[in-house]
Enzyme design. Structure first.
Site, PDB file in Angstrom:
ATOM      1  N   ARG A  22       2.935   4.961 -10.674  1.00 57.03           N
ATOM      2  CA  ARG A  22       3.557   6.280 -10.481  1.00 57.03           C
ATOM      3  C   ARG A  22       3.101   6.945  -9.181  1.00 57.03           C
ATOM      4  O   ARG A  22       3.848   7.692  -8.568  1.00 57.03           O
ATOM      5  CB  ARG A  22       3.255   7.207 -11.646  1.00 57.03           C
ATOM      6  CG  ARG A  22       4.021   6.862 -12.900  1.00 57.03           C
ATOM      7  CD  ARG A  22       3.781   7.938 -13.962  1.00 57.03           C
ATOM      8  NE  ARG A  22       4.398   7.601 -15.218  1.00 57.03           N
ATOM      9  CZ  ARG A  22       5.622   7.966 -15.584  1.00 57.03           C
ATOM     10  NH1 ARG A  22       6.360   8.664 -14.766  1.00 57.03           N
ATOM     11  NH2 ARG A  22       6.095   7.637 -16.754  1.00 57.03           N
TER      12      ARG A  22
ATOM     13  N   ASP B  83      10.973  -1.558 -18.496  1.00 52.42           N
ATOM     14  CA  ASP B  83      11.244  -0.290 -19.165  1.00 52.42           C
ATOM     15  C   ASP B  83      12.737  -0.182 -19.489  1.00 52.42           C
ATOM     16  O   ASP B  83      13.305   0.905 -19.502  1.00 52.42           O
ATOM     17  CB  ASP B  83      10.767   0.893 -18.331  1.00 52.42           C
ATOM     18  CG  ASP B  83      10.098   1.969 -19.195  1.00 52.42           C
ATOM     19  OD1 ASP B  83       9.870   1.709 -20.392  1.00 52.42           O
ATOM     20  OD2 ASP B  83       9.819   3.048 -18.668  1.00 52.42           O
TER      21      ASP B  83
END
Length: 187
Positions: A41, A94
């Protein structure tokens, strides 16, 4: 028998990966149990994840370019001077997961979803030199590890999954094409 793994979805908040560090320091839970995901991230979170990998955790890079690019995160991991374990990094798509978009005041303004083709895209980008420099393309055998063998290892399925060999399950994805243009031929 499959291993128990604590797969944690992490964010960019100030605590970072503190809960994992605390568990490692204050309990007898082995590091191999923890598998934080979305560690790409930002740079700080990625570095913190690498520190945990040095302690025996497996870290997962999400195949979404809204963070530190997945190929860059994998390359950084593999060339880290601490000599991080080669089986300590995985990549996941994901797929189906939600990716909300927020405005400057934190209100949700939209939603997209993870797609499974992100894995193939990241694999192809690992097989090519990055924009940052020539010579950092990975050989196919090394580029495949975060998608195959490393997952089998953390789940303790390496005797049956993650590779090709006598006595192993015949779960295969057949790839074809040149580096950077690899496509799925068959499953």
């Amino acid at each position: 028998n499959k291993a128990g793994v604590f797969h944690l979805h992490v964010g960019t908040g100030k605590p970072g990966l503190h809960v994992i560090r605390r568990a490692l320091e204050e309990t007898e839970i082995p590091a191999r149990i923890f598998n934080p995901t979305h560690v790409n991230r930002n740079d700080a979170l990625l570095e913190e994840a690498f520190q945990l990998a040095a302690r025996g955790c497996t870290v997962d890079v999400t195949c979404c370019d809204c963070f530190v690019s997945p190929p860059e995160a994998v390359r950084r991991y593999l060339r880290d001077p601490r000599g991080l374990p080669r089986r300590g990094i995985t990549c996941s798509s994901d797929a189906g997961g939600s990716f909300p978009a927020f405005d400057s005041e934190g209100r949700a303004v939209g939603m997209t979803f993870g797609k499974c083709n992100g894995l193939l895209s990241v694999l192809n980008r690992l097989l090519l030199d990055s924009a940052e420099g020539a010579g950092d393309a990975l050989p196919l055998e090394q580029a495949l590890l975060p998608f195959t063998e490393n997952w089998a290892s953390i789940l303790r399925l390496e005797k049956r999954k993650g590779g090709i060999g006598v006595g192993m399950d015949a779960d295969m994805v057949v790839l074809e094409g040149p580096a950077g243009g690899v496509k799925v031929r068959d499953v």
